[in-house]
Design a protein around this motif. Structure first.
Motif, PDB file in Angstrom:
ATOM      1  N   GLU A   1      18.347  22.599 -23.946  1.00 20.49           N
ATOM      2  CA  GLU A   1      20.056  22.878 -21.884  1.00 20.49           C
ATOM      3  C   GLU A   1      18.743  22.041 -20.570  1.00 20.49           C
ATOM      4  N   LEU A   2      19.266  22.341 -20.124  1.00 18.58           N
ATOM      5  CA  LEU A   2      19.124  21.331 -18.746  1.00 18.58           C
ATOM      6  C   LEU A   2      19.734  22.077 -17.347  1.00 18.58           C
ATOM      7  N   THR A   3      18.464  23.261 -16.811  1.00 20.16           N
ATOM      8  CA  THR A   3      18.681  23.941 -15.920  1.00 20.16           C
ATOM      9  C   THR A   3      18.674  23.494 -14.532  1.00 20.16           C
ATOM     10  N   VAL A   4      19.355  23.039 -13.775  1.00 19.59           N
ATOM     11  CA  VAL A   4      18.934  22.676 -12.267  1.00 19.59           C
ATOM     12  C   VAL A   4      19.045  23.967 -11.553  1.00 19.59           C
ATOM     13  N   ILE A   5      17.789  23.773 -10.638  1.00 21.29           N
ATOM     14  CA  ILE A   5      17.319  25.146  -9.339  1.00 21.29           C
ATOM     15  C   ILE A   5      17.569  24.048  -7.836  1.00 21.29           C
ATOM     16  N   THR A   6      18.176  24.823  -7.188  1.00 16.39           N
ATOM     17  CA  THR A   6      17.789  24.598  -6.177  1.00 16.39           C
ATOM     18  C   THR A   6      17.744  25.138  -5.046  1.00 16.39           C
ATOM     19  N   GLY A   7      17.637  25.003  -3.656  1.00 16.35           N
ATOM     20  CA  GLY A   7      18.054  26.361  -2.771  1.00 16.35           C
ATOM     21  C   GLY A   7      17.143  25.745  -1.124  1.00 16.35           C
ATOM     22  N   PRO A   8      17.504  26.525   0.071  1.00 12.56           N
ATOM     23  CA  PRO A   8      17.287  25.498   1.180  1.00 12.56           C
ATOM     24  C   PRO A   8      15.462  25.108   1.004  1.00 12.56           C
ATOM     25  N   ALA A   9      14.837  24.311   2.000  1.00 14.43           N
ATOM     26  CA  ALA A   9      13.967  24.809   2.311  1.00 14.43           C
ATOM     27  C   ALA A   9      13.128  26.076   2.432  1.00 14.43           C
ATOM     28  N   GLY A  10      11.719  25.990   1.547  1.00 18.62           N
ATOM     29  CA  GLY A  10      11.349  27.453   2.417  1.00 18.62           C
ATOM     30  C   GLY A  10      11.633  28.181   2.367  1.00 18.62           C
ATOM     31  N   SER A  11      12.637  28.575   1.005  1.00 16.07           N
ATOM     32  CA  SER A  11      14.279  29.976   0.704  1.00 16.07           C
ATOM     33  C   SER A  11      12.647  30.862  -0.859  1.00 16.07           C
ATOM     34  N   GLY A  12      11.524  30.430  -1.221  1.00 17.72           N
ATOM     35  CA  GLY A  12      10.825  30.642  -2.229  1.00 17.72           C
ATOM     36  C   GLY A  12      11.335  30.028  -3.236  1.00 17.72           C
ATOM     37  N   LYS A  13      11.842  28.999  -3.550  1.00 18.32           N
ATOM     38  CA  LYS A  13      12.219  27.975  -4.724  1.00 18.32           C
ATOM     39  C   LYS A  13      10.803  28.002  -5.297  1.00 18.32           C
ATOM     40  N   THR A  14       9.601  27.939  -5.660  1.00 19.34           N
ATOM     41  CA  THR A  14       8.148  27.726  -6.595  1.00 19.34           C
ATOM     42  C   THR A  14       8.027  29.428  -6.889  1.00 19.34           C
ATOM     43  N   THR A  15       7.919  30.086  -6.122  1.00 23.30           N
ATOM     44  CA  THR A  15       8.005  31.279  -6.175  1.00 23.30           C
ATOM     45  C   THR A  15       8.650  31.437  -7.524  1.00 23.30           C
ATOM     46  N   LEU A  16      10.168  31.754  -7.133  1.00 18.12           N
ATOM     47  CA  LEU A  16      10.983  32.883  -8.140  1.00 18.12           C
ATOM     48  C   LEU A  16      11.145  31.295  -9.627  1.00 18.12           C
ATOM     49  N   VAL A  17      10.825  30.419  -9.425  1.00 21.73           N
ATOM     50  CA  VAL A  17      10.824  29.553 -10.747  1.00 21.73           C
ATOM     51  C   VAL A  17       9.460  29.946 -11.715  1.00 21.73           C
ATOM     52  N   SER A  18       8.449  29.933 -10.272  1.00 16.73           N
ATOM     53  CA  SER A  18       7.621  30.218 -11.030  1.00 16.73           C
ATOM     54  C   SER A  18       7.682  31.534 -12.057  1.00 16.73           C
ATOM     55  N   GLU A  19       8.125  32.524 -11.236  1.00 17.55           N
ATOM     56  CA  GLU A  19       8.514  34.118 -12.009  1.00 17.55           C
ATOM     57  C   GLU A  19       9.282  34.364 -13.250  1.00 17.55           C
ATOM     58  N   LEU A  20       9.913  33.021 -12.913  1.00 23.91           N
ATOM     59  CA  LEU A  20      10.690  33.157 -14.071  1.00 23.91           C
ATOM     60  C   LEU A  20      10.332  32.556 -15.298  1.00 23.91           C
ATOM     61  N   SER A  21      10.052  31.114 -14.619  1.00 23.26           N
ATOM     62  CA  SER A  21       8.814  31.096 -17.144  1.00 23.26           C
ATOM     63  C   SER A  21       7.870  31.839 -16.705  1.00 23.26           C
ATOM     64  N   LEU A  22       7.444  32.436 -16.424  1.00 24.19           N
ATOM     65  CA  LEU A  22       6.385  33.377 -16.067  1.00 24.19           C
ATOM     66  C   LEU A  22       7.134  34.629 -17.550  1.00 24.19           C
ATOM     67  N   ASP A  23       7.497  34.773 -16.794  1.00 20.99           N
ATOM     68  CA  ASP A  23       8.831  36.208 -17.513  1.00 20.99           C
ATOM     69  C   ASP A  23       8.511  35.657 -18.998  1.00 20.99           C
ATOM     70  N   LEU A  24       9.382  34.031 -19.200  1.00 23.81           N
ATOM     71  CA  LEU A  24       9.581  33.788 -20.795  1.00 23.81           C
ATOM     72  C   LEU A  24       8.217  33.833 -21.403  1.00 23.81           C
ATOM     73  N   CYS A  25       7.157  33.156 -20.393  1.00 24.96           N
ATOM     74  CA  CYS A  25       5.811  32.839 -20.779  1.00 24.96           C
ATOM     75  C   CYS A  25       5.515  34.123 -21.363  1.00 24.96           C
ATOM     76  N   GLN A  26       5.746  35.800 -21.292  1.00 27.88           N
ATOM     77  CA  GLN A  26       5.237  36.127 -21.383  1.00 27.88           C
ATOM     78  C   GLN A  26       5.825  36.480 -22.436  1.00 27.88           C
ATOM     79  N   GLN A  27       7.180  36.316 -22.911  1.00 28.68           N
ATOM     80  CA  GLN A  27       7.459  36.379 -24.346  1.00 28.68           C
ATOM     81  C   GLN A  27       7.274  35.363 -25.101  1.00 28.68           C
ATOM     82  N   GLY A  28       6.212  35.173 -24.883  1.00 22.90           N
ATOM     83  CA  GLY A  28       6.044  33.497 -26.471  1.00 22.90           C
ATOM     84  C   GLY A  28       6.196  32.499 -25.323  1.00 22.90           C
ATOM     85  N   VAL A  29       7.260  32.330 -24.957  1.00 22.59           N
ATOM     86  CA  VAL A  29       7.846  30.526 -25.188  1.00 22.59           C
ATOM     87  C   VAL A  29       7.038  29.898 -24.615  1.00 22.59           C
TER      88      VAL A  29
END
Length: 696
Positions: free
Chosen positions: A396-424
């Motif tokens: 699948e293809l997921t697009v994430i957007t949000g205002p500048a300075g809202s914390g998009k990188t921080t959020l995507v980092s935690e989302l990916s870390l959550d999956l990575c800790q489960q073996g993704v």
């Protein structure tokens, strides 16, 4: 010239693409990019041009190794076909002389040989490789054979892993041992009784898998040495004349297959997670490979992916008819199934463009039977998001957007870390934030603490972070989209990547003066990512900046910068909303899987750089710098619990006495006036004492 094998053979063999991929387990970075990557056609043409003696195998061209030829040949004119050149990457490896390298190094070595016309010399000894072999040998010497192990350890292992029907003879044939393994914790190393499985390469034990026999929630496994060559479990039983083999995801599955059928069976080192590239030459001798990795959707996806690596024309998959629920080979053995008939019924993995329902029938039934697993991997830190999106799905293809300075990188980092800790297995492409800063933030999100204020804990969390299946592109700023797709393609082949994160699209494409050119480049990039995710069955997450909107206006799908291509191609659209005087929340604006939409309220914790509230929800106590217990602030739930606890035992249900359970619904104000806050009660004092003892 060619280099000898390094501490991790995969690093030496895969240098053809490691110039743009950085692994936390790899020590060196390559900042230069070779002029071109090899393809099967160019490799074959080059070998013909240089007049090499070679045979075309299933996954590689097998050459007459000049070094082995010069040092080990018994008869004049007899070729030593042992130098493998991978058809996809051009990486080169020879097991007997311990030589490996990438395609460009092979070209350089061949050219030097032609120019010098001198005798071929052996590459210099690699001391890291020798140390790895020595470490594996020393550790294996400390293990105990199964028949010499403690009876309590053997019984506990049988109870936990469920291999009661595996005979002692089979365990001894596969050389299963026991050992006291060392597991790291924040307070130091902890000794635990473990099973030890030997993983071999050319009859030598190159690594040992150490598997704890503790209860399931605490069960952990690791390899010794931590970094080293990959091998196969059960290789000690393989003969040179064997042409058929069964590949399994676990050691007990391999033993179950061999015990029940006497067919050679091997277990992969990383299960369904990945098929290391350096194992392909080892599997070259087999004309038929039967893949029995499991019956769940993820195992079936790995089966198809591994078959493409191994050459689909020789790969068969174990399948079952409707209403037959067999999870694995060891499960089939324990349930009394005939494993010989199961393996004989394995079907050739087809790759035709046109299919019939008869070919799809089993897959359709499997998805219906495993609806939860088909929905994808759930986010453990974001249960509300999992409830809406149902899970993280491949392809699948997921697009994430949000205002500048809202914390998009921080959020995507935690989302990916959550999956990575489960073996993704994850590949990060951070074009806006450098990898060092990104990793520092992810380590804080993993540990829940600011490591710059707790440097004494860094080594422990670095060891934990190093075990994640996580890789990083060595890019920063503007990069050509074709180069990024090329790296992603090779990473999917080599590291079996399951999730790619691109942060963000605008930084990757760079600045373009002409608006039409900007839209064209963005449309091309979205199309390329969409095609990649579909063909490689990899989930791609892309961060895209929105158009400039008013601060008080909620972003919509139409707010995504560029044309409508992104919102049309995306399977999922996540919008990080940041409105005045309101908490941030993540809005699911598109969900192609089942159409559910919704919002997830975010709670930012500055100490851990997390949005999930994972660490604040996990416990209601904190430790100060002296490790003293600090009482939490009183919460409504504690007050309610205290109110219920103040009711006396003689207040039975239905009683009309003031303060009784029945009276609580009629006179709640009186009950709560009598109730003490939990943090002032005797129960809380006991709670603090017990918690302090547990911590101590």
């Amino acid at each position: 010239m060619l280099i000898s094998q390094g501490t991790a053979w995969s690093r030496a063999m895969l240098k053809a693409v490691s110039y743009t991929i950085v692994s936390m387990r790899q020590a060196s970075l390559m900042n230069t990019r070779p002029s071109s990557l090899a393809t099967g056609t160019t490799i074959k043409s080059y070998l013909d041009e240089q007049q090499f003696n070679y045979k075309e195998g299933h996954t590689s061209f097998i050459l007459d190794c000049p070094i082995c030829n010069a040092s080990t040949k018994q008869e004049v004119g007899v070729p030593q076909y042992c130098l493998h050149v991978n058809k996809t990457t051009g990486s080169v490896a020879c097991h007997p002389c311990k030589m490996s390298g990438d395609w460009s190094e092979f070209n350089t070595w061949v050219q030097n040989r032609v120019n010098s016309k001198s005798q071929i010399s052996r590459p210099p000894v690699n001391h890291e490789l020798l140390q790895s072999f020595k470490a594996a040998e020393e550790f294996w010497s400390k293990t105990l054979p199964w028949k010499m192990s403690l009876a309590t350890v053997m019984n506990r292992a049988m109870q936990l892993f469920g291999f009661n029907r595996i005979t002692s003879e089979t365990l001894q044939k596969f050389d299963v041992h026991t050992v006291v393994g060392k597991f790291s914790s924040q307070s130091g190393q902890v000794d635990q009784h473990c099973l030890a499985y030997p993983f071999s390469n050319d009859k030598n034990v190159v690594r040992v898998k150490v598997d704890s026999i503790l209860v399931e929630p605490q069960k952990r496994a690791y390899f010794e040495p931590r970094q080293g060559l990959h091998g196969l479990f059960g290789w000690n039983l393989i003969k040179d004349t064997d042409t058929q083999v069964v590949l399994t995801a676990s050691e007990f599955d391999a033993m179950a297959v061999h015990q029940a059928t006497q067919i050679p069976a091997l277990a992969l080192p990383n299960g369904c997670q990945s098929l290391p590239l350096e194992l392909l030459p080892q599997l070259e001798q087999f004309e038929k490979i039967i893949l029995w990795l499991g019956s769940d959707p993820q195992s079936k996806q790995s089966t198809t992916h591994f078959a493409k690596k191994l050459n689909m024309q020789r790969c068969y998959a174990v399948t079952f008819q409707d209403n037959v629920n067999v999870k694995s080979a060891i499960h089939a053995l324990n349930q009394g199934y005939n494993l010989t008939k199961i393996i004989q019924s394995a079907k050739l993995i087809a790759h035709n463009k046109i299919m019939t329902f008869q070919e799809l029938r089993d897959d359709v039934y499997s998805e219906l039977m495993n609806a939860e697993q088909v929905a994808g991997i759930k986010w453990q830190r974001f249960p509300s998001l999992s409830k809406t999106l149902k899970g993280h799905r491949p392809g699948e293809l997921t697009v994430i957007t949000g205002p500048a300075g809202s914390g998009k990188t921080t959020l995507v980092s935690e989302l990916s870390l959550d999956l990575c800790q489960q073996g993704v297995t994850t590949l990060w492409g951070s074009f806006e934030v450098k990898n060092v800063r990104l990793v520092k933030m992810m380590m804080s999100q993993m540990s829940g603490i600011k490591l710059e204020k707790s440097l004494s804990h860094y080594s422990y969390w670095a060891d934990q972070f190093e075990q994640l299946p996580l890789y990083f592109m060595n890019f920063y700023g503007s990069v050509n989209i074709d180069t990024v797709i090329e790296v992603m393609t090779h990473a999917a082949y080599i590291h079996d990547i399951q999730h790619v994160v691109i942060d963000n699209l605008q930084f990757m494409l760079g600045s373009v003066a002409n608006m039409d050119d900007k839209f064209f480049l963005q449309n091309k990039a979205i199309s390329e990512f969409r095609t990649f995710s579909f063909l490689k069955n990899v989930h791609v997450s892309i961060v895209i900046h929105p158009r400039k909107e008013e601060n008080h206006v909620e972003l919509q799908m139409a707010s995504i910068s560029g044309s409508a291509k992104a919102s049309q191609e995306a399977d999922n659209i996540l919008i990080l909303q940041k409105l005045p005087k309101q908490p941030k929340y993540l809005q699911v604006a598109k969900n192609r899987f089942d159409g559910d939409l919704g919002r997830t309220v975010l709670e930012f914790d500055k100490n851990s750089s997390t949005f999930s509230g994972h660490f604040t929800k996990r416990t209601n106590v904190q430790c100060n710098k002296q490790d003293e217990i600090v009482a939490p602030e009183p919460e409504e739930s504690f007050v309610i619990a205290s109110a219920a606890s103040t009711i006396k035992d003689d207040n039975l249900i239905g009683s009309s006495k003031p303060g009784s359970t029945a009276d609580m619904t009629k006179q709640p104000s009186k009950v709560f006036k009598k109730a003490k806050p939990f943090w002032k009660s005797q129960s809380h004092t006991t709670f603090k004492r017990d918690l302090f003892k547990a911590k101590k």
